[in-house]
Design a protein around this motif. Structure first.
Motif, PDB file in Angstrom:
ATOM      1  N   THR A 305      44.487  38.578  51.118  1.00 54.18           N
ATOM      2  CA  THR A 305      43.118  38.071  51.035  1.00 54.18           C
ATOM      3  C   THR A 305      42.101  39.144  51.419  1.00 54.18           C
ATOM      4  O   THR A 305      41.064  39.278  50.767  1.00 54.18           O
ATOM      5  CB  THR A 305      42.947  36.845  51.960  1.00 54.18           C
ATOM      6  OG1 THR A 305      44.087  35.998  51.787  1.00 54.18           O
ATOM      7  CG2 THR A 305      41.694  36.081  51.615  1.00 54.18           C
ATOM      8  N   ASP A 410      44.174  33.496  42.939  1.00 56.00           N
ATOM      9  CA  ASP A 410      45.139  33.436  44.027  1.00 56.00           C
ATOM     10  C   ASP A 410      46.332  32.606  43.579  1.00 56.00           C
ATOM     11  O   ASP A 410      46.182  31.586  42.934  1.00 56.00           O
ATOM     12  CB  ASP A 410      44.487  32.786  45.257  1.00 56.00           C
ATOM     13  CG  ASP A 410      45.313  33.030  46.521  1.00 56.00           C
ATOM     14  OD1 ASP A 410      46.201  33.908  46.487  1.00 56.00           O
ATOM     15  OD2 ASP A 410      45.077  32.351  47.520  1.00 56.00           O
ATOM     16  N   GLU A 411      47.514  33.074  43.953  1.00 60.83           N
ATOM     17  CA  GLU A 411      48.744  32.346  43.667  1.00 60.83           C
ATOM     18  C   GLU A 411      48.908  32.113  42.174  1.00 60.83           C
ATOM     19  O   GLU A 411      48.895  31.003  41.670  1.00 60.83           O
ATOM     20  CB  GLU A 411      48.782  31.011  44.430  1.00 60.83           C
ATOM     21  CG  GLU A 411      48.446  31.124  45.898  1.00 60.83           C
ATOM     22  CD  GLU A 411      49.371  32.079  46.667  1.00 60.83           C
ATOM     23  OE1 GLU A 411      50.389  32.528  46.098  1.00 60.83           O
ATOM     24  OE2 GLU A 411      49.057  32.389  47.824  1.00 60.83           O
TER      25      GLU A 411
HETATM   26 MG    MG Z   1      47.075  34.042  50.544  1.00 61.15          MG
END
Ligand code: MG
Ligand code: ADP
Length: 749
Positions: A305, A410-411
């Motif tokens: 992050t 993200d992801e």
């Molecule tokens: Mg993360």
């Protein structure tokens, strides 16, 4: 002449085509030609029953002479014995189970292929529960037909994946028919590559894989056809990368006195070497006039992050906006809160206490109130919000950016190419840069294929000072005392002011049942983000008790072993506001225990949480468990992960859990995961409902080949982007991709 694009019904007739379509999803001649033999029976072993050696694995062609039931000496039931013969000698086939089935299959006088390991019982040679491949009656009746004789003239007899409706033998026949008139067109592999790698021609390979003369012949064919799979796919991906790089993008070079620099100065820790390297690569990518497409993969907790935030600030400093797309509301909200906290005054432009050159952070999710939403949309539209965090709501049409320069996803495994494309289109001039982050690290070659249109950066180390996580399997059935101890441990941690998660595979209650909707690319992740226990379907099939449910577990813990602790419940069926409230309460330490589904699997970061209890742990996949475990041990105190299971020691499910307990290395676990599941499933075959295009190639075993193919394909595409000089390759790519290029690349590998 027959070509690979011809529909099967034209070549084989409607009936056979329909059976092949139904059993294997085949439509064209090409589909059938790529239905490769599962194994080969060796002719030399067919007839000489007298020469069979005890302990030897054999495949024989023989005729059934006699089938009879025999009592089991002293025990209940009986066994089935079939005596088969090669005309001279005899061999016994013995069946203990499903004897009725075998009795129907093994008709006296019928011929078949039987494979098994030779043993001796009371002086007679036998095969116990051999593999049986019965040959069709016509052949039996007239002895070996000419066709059959031709088939068995070869040393190696192909044995195909078959079905109840069509036998290996019939498939062999259909393929042989085609081989005689086959026109494969131009070879998809460039001549130079074939020469360099010593690969045989495609036609030769197709013939040899179906009708090899000897083992070498088959090996040559296999190697050549693996190259086809790797090279055509990598060329398709290279074309995609090439096309993407041809788009103009606004360069966003770093500046030395902007928010990014101020942010660095504020960071309470120093970056790891890996973070520094990846950050540097990304900073350079962003400064280019063509769009970045980069995958940042790293172990859970490796600090992705921070890297994303630095990249976003670089873009903001350069006058653009950055969007962070999260797969669930819980994650979007958490990112929003943590980015606001990390930025402090740097994220409060125009507000009291805001820094001078500050920007603003906006949150946009599907469930926001009208007023908040309008305010966020305005900030996004005017550009006042330099950073926009959100779920799929960001993709909606009315969301307009002033100048979208970077998209961070993200992801990644929960988003598809179309969604990436939808966001990309929101950038006005040129294409935005794209950074994709995943916490499910996978071997590099797999990444190069699954995310083939992306460059890959990998974080391998964890920030220093991370506390170790101890993982233990808790056998519920044979060690009930361990279960009590589990809850004692949770109480002990709570007594020290720390927190715990209890994860169950199911929500329970009366909502929609677990249908495997795991917030996949096609679903609606805002509310589909749990009940992801991989084993749910299996459980139904095997008739096991239903997996434990959050809504049952929470009250029983509250009224039992965890009485007196402050318990919260979190699952994907809760309204977003409630989810947010619970998550916030847990983050702020107002709850001791969070009983949840896998909503907390990805990304949730509460450093004070130290214990992760996973109920029915065998219902989760290896990578999923590793993800869950990554939720603890994020702070000063040591993490503890307890995997509760009823599975027997030594069972495959237990072995998986033991493997998770034995290592903290996400890469080796993802490898294990890939090996245990079928690769196609991992690559999205299951969701796409399509068959894998990779038949021979193994993403794990053929790493070197794939790496080489990627290099060579990239070079070919760089020199001839439209492949006008490589018509065979161009045709193979268009056959591979079909009409829905992007969708295919995304899902059906
Ligand atoms: Mg993360
Ligand atoms: P993930 O890679 O799993 O997304 P995060 O980015 O959530 O990991 O980082 C996990 C935690 O580690 C966060 O609390 C973050 O602030 C912290 N962190 C990140 N980088 C470092 C570092 N270099 N040193 C110490 N802590 C760090």
């Amino acid at each position: 002449m027959t070509t690979v694009r011809d529909p099967l019904d034209r070549v084989l007739g409607a009936k056979t085509a329909k059976v092949l379509g139904g059993a294997f999803g085949m439509e064209t001649v090409g589909d059938l030609l790529r239905h490769y033999p599962r194994r080969y029976a060796t002719r030399g072993e067919l007839t000489k029953l007298s020469s069979l050696q005890e302990g030897e694995h054999v495949t024989i062609l023989a005729r059934v002479a006699l089938v009879q039931r025999r009592p089991m000496g002293g025990r209940r039931g009986d066994r089935l014995e079939a005596i088969v013969t090669d005309g001279t000698d005899r061999l016994v086939l013995t069946f203990f189970h499903k004897t009725g089935y075998w009795q129907r299959l093994l008709k006296p006088d019928a011929q078949g292929l039987f494979a098994g390991t030779v043993s001796t019982f009371r002086g007679r040679r036998q095969l116990i529960h051999p593999d049986c491949e019965m040959l069709p009656d016509e052949v039996t009746e007239s002895g070996l037909s000419a066709e059959m004789a031709a088939e068995y003239a070869a040393e190696l007899i192909p044995v195909y994946p078959a079905s109840a409706k069509i036998s290996s033998w019939q498939i062999a026949k259909a393929i042989r028919m085609m081989l005689d008139t086959l026109d494969l067109g131009e070879d998809p592999l460039p001549r130079g590559l074939r020469e360099q790698q010593g690969l045989c021609g495609l036609h030769e390979a197709i013939i040899a894989i179906h009708r090899p003369l000897d083992v070498d012949d088959y090996r040559r064919a296999r190697r050549r056809l693996k190259w086809d799979e790797a090279f055509v796919l990598q060329a398709a991906l290279a074309q995609r990368r090439h096309a993407a790089a041809a788009w103009p993008a606004t360069p966003r070079p770093p500046v030395s006195d902007g928010i990014a620099a101020a942010f660095d100065a504020r960071l309470p820790f120093s970056l790891t070497d890996g973070q520094r390297a990846a950050g540097g690569t990304i900073a350079a990518d962003l400064a280019c006039a063509f769009p970045m497409h980069r995958l940042l993969q790293g172990e859970v907790g490796s600090g992705k992050t921070v890297i994303a935030v630095r990249a976003m600030l670089q873009v903001v400093d350069a006058g653009g906006q950055a969007a962070l797309l999260a797969p669930t509301e819980v994650l979007a909200q958490q990112h929003y809160r943590s980015i606001c906290a990390m930025l402090g005054p740097l994220g409060q432009a125009g507000r009291l206490g805001g820094a001078e050159n500050a920007t603003r952070v906006a949150l946009l999710t599907g469930s926001m109130g009208v007023a908040a939403r309008r305010e966020a949309l305005t900030d996004v539209f005017t550009g006042d919000a330099g950073i926009v965090v959100g779920t799929h709501a960001l993709l909606e049409e009315h969301v307009r950016f002033a100048d979208l320069g970077l998209i961070v996803i993200d992801e990644q495994h929960r988003f598809g190419v179309q969604q990436r494309d939808a966001l990309r289109e929101k950038a006005a001039g040129g294409r935005p840069h794209v950074l994709v982050m995943t916490a499910t690290p996978i071997p590099r070659t797999v990444a190069m294929t699954v995310y083939g249109d992306l460059e890959v950066s990998t974080l391998t180390e964890l920030p220093a000072g991370r506390s170790p996580i101890g993982t233990h399997v808790v056998p519920v059935a044979d060690k009930p005392r361990f279960v009590e101890r589990t809850w004692e441990r949770v109480r002990e941690e709570a007594a020290q002011g720390r927190q715990a998660y209890v994860v169950c595979p199911r929500v329970g209650g009366t909502g929609p049942s677990a249908d495997g909707s795991d917030g996949g690319a096609a679903g609606d992740p805002d509310d589909g983000d749990d009940e992801g226990g991989a084993g749910l379907d299996e459980a139904v099939v095997a008739g096991r008790r239903p997996p434990l449910a959050v809504l049952d577990m929470a009250p029983s813990l509250a009224g039992g072993p965890l009485a007196g602790l402050r318990l919260g419940v979190l699952h994907g069926r809760m309204p977003a506001d409630d989810k947010d409230r619970v998550m916030r309460a847990f983050t702020e330490g107002d709850l001791d225990v969070l009983v949840a589904t896998t909503v907390i699997e990805v990304g949730v970061d509460v450093p004070n949480a130290t214990v992760m209890v996973v109920m029915d742990a065998d219902r989760f996949g290896v990578s999923q468990l590793h993800q869950l475990r990554g939720r603890v041990g994020r702070g000063r105190a040591e993490g503890l992960c307890l995997l509760l299971t009823e599975m027997e020691p030594g069972s495959p499910a237990r072995e998986r859990l033991d493997a998770v307990a034995a290592t903290l290395d996400g890469f080796s676990l993802s490898r294990l995961d890939l090996e245990q599941r079928r690769e196609g499933d991992v690559l999205g075959e299951a969701q796409a409902g399509r068959r894998s295009s990779l038949k021979l190639l193994s993403l794990l075993a053929d790493e070197d080949l794939i790496r080489q193919a990627r290099e060579d394909a990239t070079e070919v595409v760089a020199g001839d982007p439209d492949l006008t000089g490589h018509p065979g390759l161009a045709a193979a790519i268009s056959d591979l991709l079909g009409p829905q290029r992007a969708e295919f690349l995304d899902k059906a590998l």
